[in-house]
Design an enzyme around this catalytic site. Structure first.
Site, mmCIF file in Angstrom:
data_model
loop_
_atom_site.group_PDB
_atom_site.id
_atom_site.type_symbol
_atom_site.label_atom_id
_atom_site.label_comp_id
_atom_site.label_asym_id
_atom_site.label_seq_id
_atom_site.Cartn_x
_atom_site.Cartn_y
_atom_site.Cartn_z
ATOM 1 N N LYS A 174 -60.097 -67.143 -13.593
ATOM 2 C CA LYS A 174 -60.522 -66.933 -12.199
ATOM 3 C C LYS A 174 -61.774 -67.761 -11.948
ATOM 4 O O LYS A 174 -62.802 -67.574 -12.579
ATOM 5 C CB LYS A 174 -60.810 -65.456 -11.901
ATOM 6 C CG LYS A 174 -60.765 -65.224 -10.410
ATOM 7 C CD LYS A 174 -61.714 -64.249 -9.800
ATOM 8 C CE LYS A 174 -63.161 -64.387 -9.879
ATOM 9 N NZ LYS A 174 -63.769 -65.318 -8.886
ATOM 10 N N GLY A 232 -70.958 -57.820 -15.364
ATOM 11 C CA GLY A 232 -70.512 -57.621 -16.747
ATOM 12 C C GLY A 232 -70.307 -56.141 -17.043
ATOM 13 O O GLY A 232 -69.302 -55.756 -17.669
ATOM 14 N N GLU A 249 -70.943 -63.122 -21.771
ATOM 15 C CA GLU A 249 -72.039 -64.093 -21.744
ATOM 16 C C GLU A 249 -72.821 -63.821 -20.471
ATOM 17 O O GLU A 249 -72.413 -64.227 -19.377
ATOM 18 C CB GLU A 249 -71.483 -65.522 -21.732
ATOM 19 C CG GLU A 249 -70.689 -65.896 -22.968
ATOM 20 C CD GLU A 249 -71.567 -66.200 -24.172
ATOM 21 O OE1 GLU A 249 -72.807 -66.059 -24.096
ATOM 22 O OE2 GLU A 249 -70.996 -66.581 -25.214
ATOM 23 N N CYS A 283 -78.291 -69.932 -17.406
ATOM 24 C CA CYS A 283 -78.508 -68.637 -18.068
ATOM 25 C C CYS A 283 -79.581 -68.752 -19.139
ATOM 26 O O CYS A 283 -80.368 -67.830 -19.343
ATOM 27 C CB CYS A 283 -77.213 -68.144 -18.681
ATOM 28 S SG CYS A 283 -76.447 -69.372 -19.744
ATOM 29 N N GLU A 380 -84.471 -61.940 -14.373
ATOM 30 C CA GLU A 380 -83.924 -63.295 -14.215
ATOM 31 C C GLU A 380 -84.073 -63.737 -12.759
ATOM 32 O O GLU A 380 -83.765 -62.985 -11.842
ATOM 33 C CB GLU A 380 -82.436 -63.271 -14.606
ATOM 34 C CG GLU A 380 -81.803 -64.633 -14.626
ATOM 35 C CD GLU A 380 -80.348 -64.588 -15.103
ATOM 36 O OE1 GLU A 380 -79.588 -63.737 -14.611
ATOM 37 O OE2 GLU A 380 -79.991 -65.399 -15.971
HETATM 38 P P1 NAD Z 1 -71.572 -62.977 -10.948
HETATM 39 O O1 NAD Z 1 -71.598 -61.919 -11.959
HETATM 40 O O2 NAD Z 1 -71.907 -62.642 -9.551
HETATM 41 O O3 NAD Z 1 -70.128 -63.664 -10.872
HETATM 42 C C1 NAD Z 1 -69.517 -64.232 -11.999
HETATM 43 C C2 NAD Z 1 -68.019 -64.195 -11.812
HETATM 44 O O4 NAD Z 1 -67.592 -62.838 -11.807
HETATM 45 C C3 NAD Z 1 -67.525 -64.815 -10.503
HETATM 46 O O5 NAD Z 1 -66.349 -65.553 -10.758
HETATM 47 C C4 NAD Z 1 -67.217 -63.591 -9.658
HETATM 48 O O6 NAD Z 1 -66.234 -63.816 -8.697
HETATM 49 C C5 NAD Z 1 -66.721 -62.606 -10.697
HETATM 50 N N1 NAD Z 1 -66.794 -61.195 -10.308
HETATM 51 C C6 NAD Z 1 -67.658 -60.610 -9.444
HETATM 52 N N2 NAD Z 1 -67.401 -59.286 -9.349
HETATM 53 C C7 NAD Z 1 -66.340 -59.022 -10.162
HETATM 54 C C8 NAD Z 1 -65.619 -57.835 -10.516
HETATM 55 N N3 NAD Z 1 -65.908 -56.650 -9.981
HETATM 56 N N4 NAD Z 1 -64.609 -57.941 -11.408
HETATM 57 C C9 NAD Z 1 -64.304 -59.134 -11.965
HETATM 58 N N5 NAD Z 1 -64.942 -60.291 -11.662
HETATM 59 C C10 NAD Z 1 -65.963 -60.244 -10.779
HETATM 60 O O7 NAD Z 1 -72.516 -64.115 -11.530
HETATM 61 P P2 NAD Z 1 -72.941 -65.456 -10.819
HETATM 62 O O8 NAD Z 1 -73.968 -65.124 -9.808
HETATM 63 O O9 NAD Z 1 -71.739 -66.221 -10.412
HETATM 64 O O10 NAD Z 1 -73.603 -66.250 -12.058
HETATM 65 C C11 NAD Z 1 -74.916 -66.136 -12.395
HETATM 66 C C12 NAD Z 1 -75.085 -65.241 -13.607
HETATM 67 O O11 NAD Z 1 -74.318 -65.747 -14.702
HETATM 68 C C13 NAD Z 1 -76.514 -65.246 -14.121
HETATM 69 O O12 NAD Z 1 -76.906 -63.941 -14.450
HETATM 70 C C14 NAD Z 1 -76.451 -66.112 -15.372
HETATM 71 O O13 NAD Z 1 -77.469 -65.856 -16.300
HETATM 72 C C15 NAD Z 1 -75.108 -65.811 -15.901
HETATM 73 N N6 NAD Z 1 -74.629 -66.909 -16.774
HETATM 74 C C16 NAD Z 1 -74.532 -66.683 -18.128
HETATM 75 C C17 NAD Z 1 -74.118 -67.717 -18.986
HETATM 76 C C18 NAD Z 1 -74.000 -67.503 -20.480
HETATM 77 O O14 NAD Z 1 -73.339 -68.303 -21.146
HETATM 78 N N7 NAD Z 1 -74.602 -66.461 -21.047
HETATM 79 C C19 NAD Z 1 -73.808 -68.970 -18.455
HETATM 80 C C20 NAD Z 1 -73.923 -69.153 -17.082
HETATM 81 C C21 NAD Z 1 -74.328 -68.100 -16.247
#
Ligand code: NAD
Length: 478
Positions: A174, A232, A249, A283, A380
């Protein structure tokens, strides 16, 4: 000229839908493109196809050398397609052309790297004494459901797609709502390389609709999630209902610890990458710096100079060094966190405002005298905002670095091997950088501890996130 329209890739077919999503260029606030919006129905269709494919064992039963060649061909197709993908990624995400090119390079590298492992997934023979033979298989999990964020969509999709396919799984990805366009080229590359139909689906949909449907679908055997802690946790609750494994992650609030003998030129290069690359939306960004009080003034002066030298602009402009954040919402959150930091008594050295130009730009920002009780120390930001603090003793440095709920990465800047080695043990993080932020690569295992998540991506270790170990114990009959 009308904006290009992109489709979802479901089990080898390009599929449109009645609803479409507008994707906005964060540097210009203009439409970058549109994409078909997938809902529960499309997710069901993708998972059904993936389930059937996985159950047939098509990839797993293939000769390993053939599977390795297939995965390697995907890497080549990604490199070939990057020319089209890079400008698209620049337009939808705002990042520079060089950064977008690096995403496609990394995605290709993941496929090359795991192609090299695809014919080396070897079980063990375990001695059980006279009359027994025992051995293990590494079998694919089945269907790997993968949810990707917007900050490095192409790179991070490659990071989980490649090992999952190399281990013989079917994959349903997704893509993120903000930046789904360039990722469609990964599906195109897989298709061009001859990946069998059903092995891959790639869909764009809202997280709480398509994402939630993917996690809840009984045909999915695993969730690999990269994103925020809040999402998460929601996913972990849903996955717990079906007791399926997850790789998480999540976010970070990572600190560079700078000792008086640090090479400051090297440090500044790392700060530039650590907090201004991708406008700090990383991240593992260097969002905190803990500097020894003896060199605080000199380091602060150099960091301030570095911030002043940033050139804000569109990613397609070669002179740009600082690009916009991904959305108006993201910009407003970053600015709100800066305002809170000022209210709580952190010293704003530079930045802290949006730039006066179109696009979602945040000025390069440095806060000094950031104390552990302040939100800027622990939370963050996901923007170009550096929080500086000081320490007096080595023990205090490790304690301050560990004083958040996160544990993704940490950095040590020193010429003293003893300090570096002590720090590498004392710091609670999944990876430690010594004298270079972001040292490491596709080959080095990556992941978090504490709220930064669990499970590992990258390196040889990650492949074992995509297999089950099956043991076979045989009693030999006389
Ligand atoms: P987010 O959690 O808002 O969204 C991430 C993904 O999850 C998107 O595709 C979103 O559509 C999906 N999502 C949202 N709600 C959901 C649900 N209820 N069920 C299933 N999927 C759902 O995060 P973001 O704002 O897109 O990304 C930023 C975050 O990601 C930051 O906290 C960053 O630190 C983290 N990040 C971590 C890593 C790593 O490798 N550790 C890498 C990049 C980003």
């Amino acid at each position: 000229m009308s904006a290009p329209h992109y489709l979802n890739y479901i089990a080898g077919e390009w599929v449109d839908s009645d609803e479409k999503l507008d994707v906005i260029n964060p540097a210009t606030e203009q439409l970058a493109g549109t994409i078909a919006l997938a809902g529960e129905h499309e997710v069901q269709r993708a998972v059904t196809a993936a389930r059937a494919f996985a159950d047939q064992g098509t990839l797993y039963d293939m000769r390993p050398a053939e599977r390795a060649q297939l995965i390697y061909r995907i890497a080549n197709k990604i490199r070939a397609i990057a020319e089209r993908g890079v400008p698209l990624l620049v337009a939808e995400n705002g990042k520079t052309t060089a950064e977008a090119q690096a995403e496609f390079n990394n995605a290709a590298r993941y496929f090359e790297y795991y192609a090299g492992m695809a014919d080396k997934i070897e079980g063990r023979s375990i001695p059980l004494g006279e009359g027994y033979v025992d051995f293990t298989y590494y079998e694919p999990l089945g269907v790997s459901g993968q949810i990707v964020p917007w900050n490095f969509p192409v790179d991070l999709a490659g990071r989980s797609m490649a090992p999952a396919l190399a281990a013989g799984n079917a994959v349903v990805v997704k893509s993120p709502e903000l930046t789904p366009l360039a990722m469609t080229l990964l599906a195109e590359a897989c298709d061009n390389a001859g990946l069998p139909k059903g092995a891959l689906s790639l869909l764009c949909g809202y997280g709480d609709v398509a994402g939630a449907a993917l996690v809840a679908n009984p045909g999915v055997d695993q969730i690999v999630f990269t994103g925020s802690v809040a999402t998460g946790k929601t996913i972990l609750h849903a996955a717990a209902e079906r007791a399926i494994p997850c790789v998480m992650e999540l976010g970070g609030k990572s600190a560079a610890v700078v000792f008086p003998d640090a090479d400051l030129d090297q440090l500044m290069n790392s700060v530039d990458w650590g907090i201004f690359f991708n406008s700090g939306q990383v991240c593992s960004a260097m969002s905190r710096m803990l500097v020894h009080e003896d060199i605080h003034d000199e380091v602060l002066a150099r960091v301030t100079e570095l911030a002043a030298g940033q050139v804000l602009g569109e990613g397609s402009d070669e002179s740009t060094t600082l690009t916009p954040v991904a959305s108006a919402n993201q910009r407003d959150q970053v600015l709100a966190m800066c305002a809170t930091a000022e209210q709580q008594g952190a010293h704003l050295v530079t930045g802290g405002r949006s730039a006066e130009r179109p696009g979602y730009f945040v000025e390069p920002t440095v806060f000094d005298r950031v104390l552990p009780h302040m939100n800027l120390f622990t939370d963050e930001v996901f923007g170009p905002v550096l929080a500086m603090s000081t320490f007096k003793t080595e023990a205090e440095a490790w304690q301050l670095a560990n004083a958040t709920d996160y544990g993704l990465v940490a950095g040590i800047f020193t010429n003293d091997l003893n300090i570096a080695m002590r720090g590498s043990k004392a710091l609670k993080a999944g990876q430690i950088f010594v004298n270079e932020w972001y040292a490491g690569g596709v080959e080095t295992p990556f992941g978090g501890v504490k709220l930064s998540g669990f499970g590992r991506e990258k390196g040889q270790e990650a492949l074992y996130s995509y297999v089950n170990t099956k043991n076979v114990a045989i009693r030999l009959l006389d």
